[in-house]
Write a protein that holds these residues in place. Structure first.
Motif, PDB file in Angstrom:
ATOM      1  N   ILE A  87       6.733   1.502   8.869  1.00  0.00           N
ATOM      2  CA  ILE A  87       6.240   0.124   8.839  1.00  0.00           C
ATOM      3  C   ILE A  87       7.224  -0.841   9.482  1.00  0.00           C
ATOM      4  N   GLN A  96       3.014   6.059  -2.653  1.00  0.00           N
ATOM      5  CA  GLN A  96       4.199   6.848  -2.998  1.00  0.00           C
ATOM      6  C   GLN A  96       4.212   7.179  -4.484  1.00  0.00           C
ATOM      7  N   THR A 124       0.833  -1.211   0.000  1.00  0.00           N
ATOM      8  CA  THR A 124       0.000   0.000   0.000  1.00  0.00           C
ATOM      9  C   THR A 124       0.863   1.255   0.000  1.00  0.00           C
ATOM     10  N   GLN A 125       1.955   1.217   0.776  1.00  0.00           N
ATOM     11  CA  GLN A 125       2.854   2.377   0.849  1.00  0.00           C
ATOM     12  C   GLN A 125       3.458   2.682  -0.527  1.00  0.00           C
ATOM     13  N   ARG A 126       3.875   1.637  -1.242  1.00  0.00           N
ATOM     14  CA  ARG A 126       4.479   1.841  -2.563  1.00  0.00           C
ATOM     15  C   ARG A 126       3.462   2.421  -3.547  1.00  0.00           C
ATOM     16  N   LEU A 144       2.361   7.693   3.516  1.00  0.00           N
ATOM     17  CA  LEU A 144       1.521   6.917   4.425  1.00  0.00           C
ATOM     18  C   LEU A 144       1.634   7.418   5.860  1.00  0.00           C
TER      19      LEU A 144
END
Length: 329
Positions: free
Chosen positions: A107, A97, A92-94, A103
């Protein structure tokens, strides 16, 4: 194939307790072996069916057994759930980004912190099960060699490739408790089931060979399905159980007050007896039924039991004497 009298495991002290053993035999209460998939679906033991089941275990209405191998698998699954959550958060972070969105979560540090809580979860789970009087059954060292023999012979629940060690450990726990029975295996694992969701033919044949009773072991696929046997609304049952626990002291006091001083004529009219003291033990919730009122109200009809120790004075008119005795009902 071993005899049912073979010793694979250390017999839990709870079953060696005279009081529990005496209660178990005449009542034919269920002994329930819980598989890991049931607990992995409810890591914190908060669902209504699990709460209801553990309440009955706590009060000796049913005997619940969780093999040590299952406890370890549940803890391992808890650890894997943290790692899976970390992987999902990283994905999700990628994605965020690439859209220029931060985010706002470290993590890696989050995962390290959560993984450090796995040992604490292990301790919590064992304590929660122990407080509900659940038997966590460990195996003897020689059981491993016996299970190896079972794998070599490809006996169910091992598959044709010899895989299924954990499932075999659960099944051996079931076999250990065949006497006096009955045993309920609470598992959603298809390795134990036939196409209709009942116990597989191979496992049922093994039970018949050991006991002569094809119905000695019952496979139930979920905690909810099992709890429906004694509660048509698991949530209502769990709520009533919580209320009884909160008001146990008051309920016990009311029963004792009602009993002390009560009298009864002996059969044949030869004397009478009176209750001098009464000591009420646990109050166990057995069954509940939910009834919807016409005005939208909810009525829960319940069946409960409690153990009472009575100090009784018996008057013998022929001897003009009192005889004191203690009785449990």
């Amino acid at each position: 194939m071993r005899s049912s009298s073979g010793s694979y495991f250390e017999r839990p002290s709870a079953l060696a307790t005279p009081g529990l053993a005496a209660t178990y035999a005449p009542r034919r209460m269920d002994l329930i072996v819980i598989d890991a998939n049931v607990l992995c679906a409810d890591f914190w033991l908060k669902s209504a069916p699990i709460v209801a089941l553990l309440d009955q275990s706590r009060h000796g209405v049913r005997i619940v057994v969780v093999p040590e191998a299952v406890v370890r698998e549940v803890v391992g699954s808890f650890r894997r759930s943290v790692l899976e959550a970390k992987a999902e958060l990283l994905r999700t972070q990628r994605k965020l980004q690439r859209q220029g969105i931060a985010l706002g979560l470290d993590i890696e540090n989050w995962a390290i912190k959560e993984l450090s809580n796995v040992a604490a979860y292990d301790r919590w789970l064992r304590r929660a099960l122990a407080e509900a009087d659940v038997t966590m059954l460990d195996h003897k060292e020689d059981a491993l060699l016996r299970l190896v023999d079972r794998a070599i012979d490809r006996l169910a629940p091992f598959n044709a490739d010899g895989h299924g060690f954990r499932d075999a450990m659960v099944w051996e726990t079931v076999l250990y408790f065949l006497e006096p029975g009955p045993v309920v295996l609470l598992s959603n694992d298809n390795v134990f089931a036939n196409g209709k969701g009942s116990l597989s033919e191979a496992l049922r044949n093994e039970v018949v060979a050991l006991t002569g009773d094809p119905d000695r072991v019952e496979l139930v696929r979920s905690a909810h399905a099992y709890v429906l046997k004694f509660a048509d609304d698991p949530r209502a049952h769990a709520d009533v159980a919580a209320l009884l626990r909160a008001e146990t002291a008051q309920i016990r006091g009311n029963i004792e007050q009602a009993l002390i001083g009560s009298t009864a004529e002996l059969i044949g009219g030869q004397g009478w007896a009176s209750v001098a003291e009464a000591d009420v033990g646990h109050v166990a919730l057995l069954r509940t039924s939910r009834i919807e009122g016409g005005d939208g109200s909810l009525l829960v009809v319940l069946s409960a039991e409690c153990r009472v120790d009575l100090d009784v004075d018996v008057y013998d008119p022929l001897e003009n004497t009192f005889i004191q005795g203690r009785h449990s009902v």
